[in-house]
Scaffold this motif. Structure first.
Motif, PDB file in Angstrom:
ATOM      1  N   LYS A   1       0.887  -1.238  -0.175  1.00 58.38           N
ATOM      2  CA  LYS A   1       0.127   0.147   0.119  1.00 58.38           C
ATOM      3  C   LYS A   1       0.878   1.060   0.015  1.00 58.38           C
ATOM      4  O   LYS A   1       1.913   1.320   0.506  1.00 58.38           O
ATOM      5  CB  LYS A   1      -1.012  -0.074   1.197  1.00 58.38           C
ATOM      6  CG  LYS A   1      -0.026   0.466   2.354  1.00 58.38           C
ATOM      7  CD  LYS A   1      -1.274   0.331   3.474  1.00 58.38           C
ATOM      8  CE  LYS A   1      -0.792   1.027   4.945  1.00 58.38           C
ATOM      9  NZ  LYS A   1      -0.876   2.476   4.909  1.00 58.38           N
ATOM     10  N   VAL A   2       0.384   2.332  -0.615  1.00 55.06           N
ATOM     11  CA  VAL A   2       1.066   3.765  -0.157  1.00 55.06           C
ATOM     12  C   VAL A   2      -0.083   4.382   0.175  1.00 55.06           C
ATOM     13  O   VAL A   2      -1.100   4.796  -0.658  1.00 55.06           O
ATOM     14  CB  VAL A   2       1.608   3.872  -1.681  1.00 55.06           C
ATOM     15  CG1 VAL A   2       0.633   3.968  -3.055  1.00 55.06           C
ATOM     16  CG2 VAL A   2       2.449   5.544  -1.364  1.00 55.06           C
ATOM     17  N   GLY A   3      -0.098   5.175   1.453  1.00 56.84           N
ATOM     18  CA  GLY A   3      -1.058   5.900   1.798  1.00 56.84           C
ATOM     19  C   GLY A   3      -2.245   4.994   1.997  1.00 56.84           C
ATOM     20  O   GLY A   3      -2.208   3.843   2.476  1.00 56.84           O
ATOM     21  N   ASP A   4      -3.256   5.357   1.479  1.00 60.03           N
ATOM     22  CA  ASP A   4      -4.783   4.807   1.552  1.00 60.03           C
ATOM     23  C   ASP A   4      -4.869   3.747   0.316  1.00 60.03           C
ATOM     24  O   ASP A   4      -6.070   3.027   0.378  1.00 60.03           O
ATOM     25  CB  ASP A   4      -5.885   5.650   1.743  1.00 60.03           C
ATOM     26  CG  ASP A   4      -6.275   6.096   2.997  1.00 60.03           C
ATOM     27  OD1 ASP A   4      -5.522   5.355   4.032  1.00 60.03           O
ATOM     28  OD2 ASP A   4      -6.833   7.205   3.173  1.00 60.03           O
ATOM     29  N   LEU A   5      -3.957   4.007  -0.598  1.00 59.92           N
ATOM     30  CA  LEU A   5      -4.123   3.124  -1.810  1.00 59.92           C
ATOM     31  C   LEU A   5      -3.414   1.691  -1.682  1.00 59.92           C
ATOM     32  O   LEU A   5      -2.216   1.566  -1.436  1.00 59.92           O
ATOM     33  CB  LEU A   5      -3.383   3.820  -3.191  1.00 59.92           C
ATOM     34  CG  LEU A   5      -3.959   3.340  -4.338  1.00 59.92           C
ATOM     35  CD1 LEU A   5      -5.311   3.589  -4.803  1.00 59.92           C
ATOM     36  CD2 LEU A   5      -2.888   3.689  -5.459  1.00 59.92           C
ATOM     37  N   GLU A   6      -4.241   0.818  -2.040  1.00 54.28           N
ATOM     38  CA  GLU A   6      -3.885  -0.754  -1.941  1.00 54.28           C
ATOM     39  C   GLU A   6      -3.567  -1.141  -3.424  1.00 54.28           C
ATOM     40  O   GLU A   6      -4.173  -0.929  -4.176  1.00 54.28           O
ATOM     41  CB  GLU A   6      -4.757  -1.412  -1.278  1.00 54.28           C
ATOM     42  CG  GLU A   6      -4.861  -1.113   0.271  1.00 54.28           C
ATOM     43  CD  GLU A   6      -6.136  -1.883   1.128  1.00 54.28           C
ATOM     44  OE1 GLU A   6      -6.436  -1.603   2.042  1.00 54.28           O
ATOM     45  OE2 GLU A   6      -6.479  -3.088   0.653  1.00 54.28           O
ATOM     46  N   VAL A   7      -2.674  -2.040  -3.492  1.00 56.90           N
ATOM     47  CA  VAL A   7      -1.978  -2.351  -4.692  1.00 56.90           C
ATOM     48  C   VAL A   7      -1.595  -3.908  -4.661  1.00 56.90           C
ATOM     49  O   VAL A   7      -1.016  -4.329  -3.717  1.00 56.90           O
ATOM     50  CB  VAL A   7      -0.723  -1.725  -4.893  1.00 56.90           C
ATOM     51  CG1 VAL A   7      -0.014  -1.993  -6.505  1.00 56.90           C
ATOM     52  CG2 VAL A   7      -1.024  -0.101  -4.919  1.00 56.90           C
ATOM     53  N   ALA A   8      -2.085  -4.681  -5.478  1.00 61.83           N
ATOM     54  CA  ALA A   8      -1.792  -6.086  -5.357  1.00 61.83           C
ATOM     55  C   ALA A   8      -2.063  -6.693  -6.761  1.00 61.83           C
ATOM     56  O   ALA A   8      -2.605  -6.099  -7.603  1.00 61.83           O
ATOM     57  CB  ALA A   8      -2.771  -6.745  -4.609  1.00 61.83           C
ATOM     58  N   ARG A   9      -1.204  -7.988  -7.024  1.00 52.89           N
ATOM     59  CA  ARG A   9      -1.308  -8.433  -8.385  1.00 52.89           C
ATOM     60  C   ARG A   9      -0.846  -9.923  -8.202  1.00 52.89           C
ATOM     61  O   ARG A   9      -0.419 -10.322  -6.943  1.00 52.89           O
ATOM     62  CB  ARG A   9      -0.183  -7.738  -9.296  1.00 52.89           C
ATOM     63  CG  ARG A   9       1.370  -7.888  -8.629  1.00 52.89           C
ATOM     64  CD  ARG A   9       2.341  -9.156  -8.993  1.00 52.89           C
ATOM     65  NE  ARG A   9       2.365  -8.814 -10.392  1.00 52.89           N
ATOM     66  CZ  ARG A   9       2.504 -10.049 -11.169  1.00 52.89           C
ATOM     67  NH1 ARG A   9       2.441 -11.187 -10.496  1.00 52.89           N
ATOM     68  NH2 ARG A   9       2.469  -9.959 -12.437  1.00 52.89           N
ATOM     69  N   THR A  10      -1.379 -10.908  -9.044  1.00 54.17           N
ATOM     70  CA  THR A  10      -1.038 -12.153  -8.778  1.00 54.17           C
ATOM     71  C   THR A  10      -1.222 -12.714 -10.459  1.00 54.17           C
ATOM     72  O   THR A  10      -1.630 -12.111 -11.234  1.00 54.17           O
ATOM     73  CB  THR A  10      -1.974 -13.046  -8.126  1.00 54.17           C
ATOM     74  OG1 THR A  10      -1.544 -14.218  -7.864  1.00 54.17           O
ATOM     75  CG2 THR A  10      -3.546 -13.269  -8.938  1.00 54.17           C
ATOM     76  N   GLY A  11      -0.481 -13.697 -10.539  1.00 45.50           N
ATOM     77  CA  GLY A  11      -0.193 -14.377 -12.115  1.00 45.50           C
ATOM     78  C   GLY A  11       0.489 -13.742 -13.000  1.00 45.50           C
ATOM     79  O   GLY A  11       1.469 -13.087 -12.564  1.00 45.50           O
TER      80      GLY A  11
END
Lengths: 435, 435
Positions: free
Chosen positions: A317-327
């Protein structure tokens, strides 16, 4: 330590002697927690320690901290410790971990340039802040780069992130990385893209003064390396263990090294494989390290085990922004020769009328024709990121987008719209019409 | 409305006339949002409206609100509307929804006794609060019961929840329901268990005064029915449509009714089937209603479609406690004749050292021998509940606990321990040793 613990579970002390050599002063610490110690979310670094040598001693596992392994004599089966002591083994687990990538530029050894890898790095950066550091440059925009930018800004520093890539989070597609970049800029983090670092400018007293690229020089009294981690293989390579195409130690699914089966390797120093493509990759992440260690310990303890591969699932995350990935991301799907298509949907983390509902964007990559899920990326407000686990599970299980779209996911207004964004993305990808 | 929208996507206005009869004044409202309108999290009830008749008119779908269907003449294919108007059909979708269960006790029609089903119910309860209601009794401890207890307490009322069951959340195993009960009590909600309601005591002016059980009488100036929803089948039954074993309209996977294939049914009025057991069940939930409506609309529009079944996934919260379940609970597994075992693990929603880390309990039910995942239950702090979607996806895909334990779920300290609680539960269930 995972390998040691697992081997001991399977073999009592009378059957198996276990000795752990650790060059540093501590074991079992959460490297991933170091940014949050620097940021002050964690006040006591001891809280980053999962277990201590005393804990392991209770299991008859001898942990020798401050003892550096300087060589492996594969021919006779001995580890050479600092000072010349030779320790024989029947089975050896190499778990030397990773090391931060260091750009080949002048000045990198100046005072004020730090990795974020060992607890000592955290202590050094905290000391620099306490001593009045005001301007930080973070090199790299991966997970560590983002986390360090966030926490340093929260500690009151002016933060510039310098990227060789066009966007932060190179593990995302550009359209998703753009969302991350915009959020960082919105927080007041200065993002400088497409600028490989050329020099760390050093002041007359040996301390860092600025980071220079082809475009500009960015003042800094603190520089943080967030360029990712490579495998630490010096010991293995010098001993003659075979490295793989990624530069990490080449191992089978049992974590046994290809060249010397009595030697196993696990964690950031070891090569692994992608669950979808089967290809060799190197991923430095604690979850895989733990699981691989457990596999190695099982194998040594006499219980067959195999590591099942990685999807490249990751989150930050950066601040309130959540970031994710898969595959697979688009680039990986292209390189893998897949016939694929991508869809991006925008939705809401909660029912639109419920307080705190925030935008979420989901990108999904599916194989054309079969509809098999290949990858997913999520960027959005609080509650967004962990949704990647649904995609990771679906990809792990070999589901198609249509199957995922039909699945029975939870719904309550404080937690999702009637159709969860995961389902909406899967439905769009499966070309079932929306509505 | 989902059926209408989907049929129109597949057939233009020149090919298919679509008429929707709605007895109430509004369409497409979120019944699940009504508690939060009462609680004040949603200030404007129009925000609960997903779409309006004007939106549908743009798609040449004629929505006739305030028009009650009073009969279906199956022999000639006509609906009889209030006033005697007869509307012919080639295909008919019955979507009469559900109705709150009403205990067969005296006084239930008193002023101050309300369901939480229609927007008018929400308006009535809001009016009662505005008029000074001070003591509420909620009958039932399911999702609506919990949500209403939370929001009424937040609005300043003293709240008693009266249960016929031993514990709230009867869809959970008792050990998990106990955690919910403890949290409710900790919030100051008075939970009175094992007490079927015997009478609603009514004051001299016709208003509710108390709720009486065998054990006591609980003062109340507001009583809320949270006893669950049954299928509203009066119209279907009187027309001669065949009902299933659950009392809901018996339909095939295409949503066509068994007895009259030209009549389809979708949503809370229709019977459906369990994905794992294949057995007929009735589940009143908006997600299924939407999907079934879409299937019905596809079928009418000429595109084959089948509803894929339900796992019974559900989620809610009470205060900061999130509660979710999917698949079979212990009682269902016993009734289904499964040879199964259960495991409960306790973990943390975030890395233990990260601020806001809260306890989470995960219960997992697996088939003995095969290790197939049959069900899961989650009770814990913020961030717990949506983890049920990982289990729902894994069960949907037919994964074993061991396969799920090996999967590549996301990890970052603000969002999970190194091993996500989902993985820990799956690992324990698969009898891989912990550590």
């Amino acid at each position: 330590m995972s390998a040691a613990a697992q081997a001991r579970r399977l073999q009592p002390a009378g059957e198996l002697d276990i000795v752990v050599l650790e060059q540093g002063p501590k074991i079992s610490y959460s490297a991933c927690g170091i940014p949050y110690w620097i940021g002050g979310q964690v006040s006591d670094p001891d809280r980053l320690l999962a277990r201590t040598p005393a804990d392991f001693a209770e299991q008859d596992i001898a942990v020798r901290t401050g003892t550096r392994a300087e060589g492996i004599d594969l021919a006779v089966g001995e580890v050479v410790a600092a000072g010349g002591e030779r320790i024989g083994y029947d089975s050896l687990v190499v778990a030397t971990g990773g090391r931060p990538f260091r750009p080949p530029v002048p000045g990198l050894d100046a005072d004020g340039v730090h990795g974020v890898h060992r607890l000592a790095d955290g202590a050094d950066i905290r000391a620099a802040i306490a001593a009045g550091a005001e301007r930080a440059v973070v090199l790299g925009g991966g997970y560590i780069g983002l986390e360090m930018a966030e926490v340093l800004q929260a500690r009151g520093l002016e933060v510039t992130v310098v990227l060789a890539d066009p966007l932060p989070m190179a593990q995302l597609d550009a359209d998703m990385g753009q969302r991350v970049c915009a959020a960082m800029c919105g927080m007041g983090i200065d993002v400088q893209s497409d600028q490989p670092v050329r020099e760390i400018e050093v002041g007359p007293e040996g301390a860092v003064r600025a980071v220079r690229t082809d475009a500009a020089a960015y003042d800094a009294d603190l520089v943080v390396l967030g360029l990712g981690m490579g495998p630490e293989t010096t010991l293995a390579r010098e001993a003659g263990l075979q490295l793989g195409s990624t530069g990490a130690i080449d191992v089978a699914h049992t974590q046994r090294s290809r060249s010397h089966p009595e030697v196993l390797a696990a964690g950031d120093c070891a090569q692994t494989f992608h669950r979808i493509t089967g290809e060799a990759i190197h991923v430095a992440l604690g979850t895989h390290a733990n699981k691989q260690g457990r596999v190695a310990g099982s194998v040594i303890g006499g219980r067959p085990a195999r590591f099942a591969g990685v999807l490249g699932t990751a989150m930050t995350k950066v601040g309130d922004l959540e970031v994710a990935r898969t595959g697979l991301c688009t680039t990986q799907a292209e390189e893998g020769g897949y016939d694929f298509r991508t869809e991006v949907i925008e939705s809401s983390t909660r029912a639109g009328y419920y307080p705190g509902a925030a935008p979420i964007a989901v990108k999904i990559i599916t194989e054309a024709g079969s509809g098999l899920l290949l990858g997913a990326q999520v960027v959005g407000g609080p509650g967004s990121g962990k949704r990647i686990d649904v995609f990771a599970t679906a990809i792990w299980a070999g589901l198609t987008a249509e199957e995922l779209a039909g699945s029975d996911l939870s719904y309550a207004p404080p937690f999702s719209p009637t159709y969860d964004p995961v389902v909406v993305a899967a439905r769009v990808a499966s070309r079932i019409e929306q509505g």
